[in-house]
Design a protein around this motif. Structure first.
Motif, PDB file in Angstrom:
ATOM      1  N   LYS A  65      17.234  34.142 -41.304  1.00 18.62           N
ATOM      2  CA  LYS A  65      15.794  34.050 -41.756  1.00 18.62           C
ATOM      3  C   LYS A  65      15.542  34.490 -43.077  1.00 18.62           C
TER       4      LYS A  65
ATOM      5  N   GLY B  59      22.707  24.586 -41.345  1.00 22.88           N
ATOM      6  CA  GLY B  59      21.904  25.176 -41.249  1.00 22.88           C
ATOM      7  C   GLY B  59      20.675  24.617 -42.076  1.00 22.88           C
TER       8      GLY B  59
ATOM      9  N   ASP C 200      22.446  29.096 -43.497  1.00 25.75           N
ATOM     10  CA  ASP C 200      22.886  29.459 -42.083  1.00 25.75           C
ATOM     11  C   ASP C 200      21.676  29.650 -41.332  1.00 25.75           C
ATOM     12  N   ASP C 201      21.615  28.966 -40.087  1.00 23.52           N
ATOM     13  CA  ASP C 201      20.440  29.117 -39.076  1.00 23.52           C
ATOM     14  C   ASP C 201      20.313  30.434 -38.678  1.00 23.52           C
ATOM     15  N   ASP C 202      21.310  31.278 -38.531  1.00 22.92           N
ATOM     16  CA  ASP C 202      21.128  32.720 -38.000  1.00 22.92           C
ATOM     17  C   ASP C 202      20.491  33.605 -39.088  1.00 22.92           C
TER      18      ASP C 202
END
Length: 162
Positions: A88, A36, A84-86
């Protein structure tokens, strides 16, 4: 001679089973890094954090601690978190170091902010609270209880005029 071969085979099976359990435990524990983006946070006390420590939001692991260094200007611990990229994180998100039970380690707990903008990759979490030393708190409690217990017992004896 036959007995040595059987013992060797049984020893090999035991080692294979042990390796299987180690791999199973590692995979099911969620240990490992999260791919991420990275954000930083500065804490006055980062006791109990190390690379690989969990970062959680609402009790769910969303990242890991990647790196920790000392900021030479502020003398605060600068912690790099990989999220984690998911997920925000909104601006205004706060981070606390929380104990995972009396005998457990610490983890970073995030509380999302209320802003419409998100913290960009490489950004900083501004609002932080360092680790709380449970042993120090317990010592203070015991010391204050002993101190106030002695005063109250003396006061109770002098006030009894029945």
């Amino acid at each position: 001679m036959r007995r040595n071969i059987i013992e060797t085979i049984m020893g090999g099976i035991v080692i294979l089973v042990a390796v299987f359990f180690v791999i199973f435990a590692f995979n099911s524990s969620g240990v490992g890094t999260v791919d991420g983006y990275r954000v930083t946070a500065e804490f006055d006390d980062a006791t109990g954090l190390a690379p690989g420590t969990d970062v959680r939001l609402a009790g769910v692991k969303i990242g890991t601690v990647v790196e920790q260094t000392l900021n030479a200007d502020t003398y605060f611990a600068q912690i790099v978190l990989e999220i984690d990229d998911d997920i925000k994180l909104p601006v205004g998100t706060s981070a606390r170091i929380i104990s995972d039970g009396l005998l457990g380690g610490n983890f970073v707990s995030l509380t999302p902010g209320g802003d419409d903008e998100n913290i960009p990759a490489g950004g900083e979490i501004e609002y932080t609270q360092g680790a709380i030393n449970v042993v120090d708190l317990l010592g203070r409690f015991v010391f204050s209880a002993a101190e106030s217990g002695g005063n109250e017992a003396g006061d109770a004896d002098s006030k009894s005029d029945f």
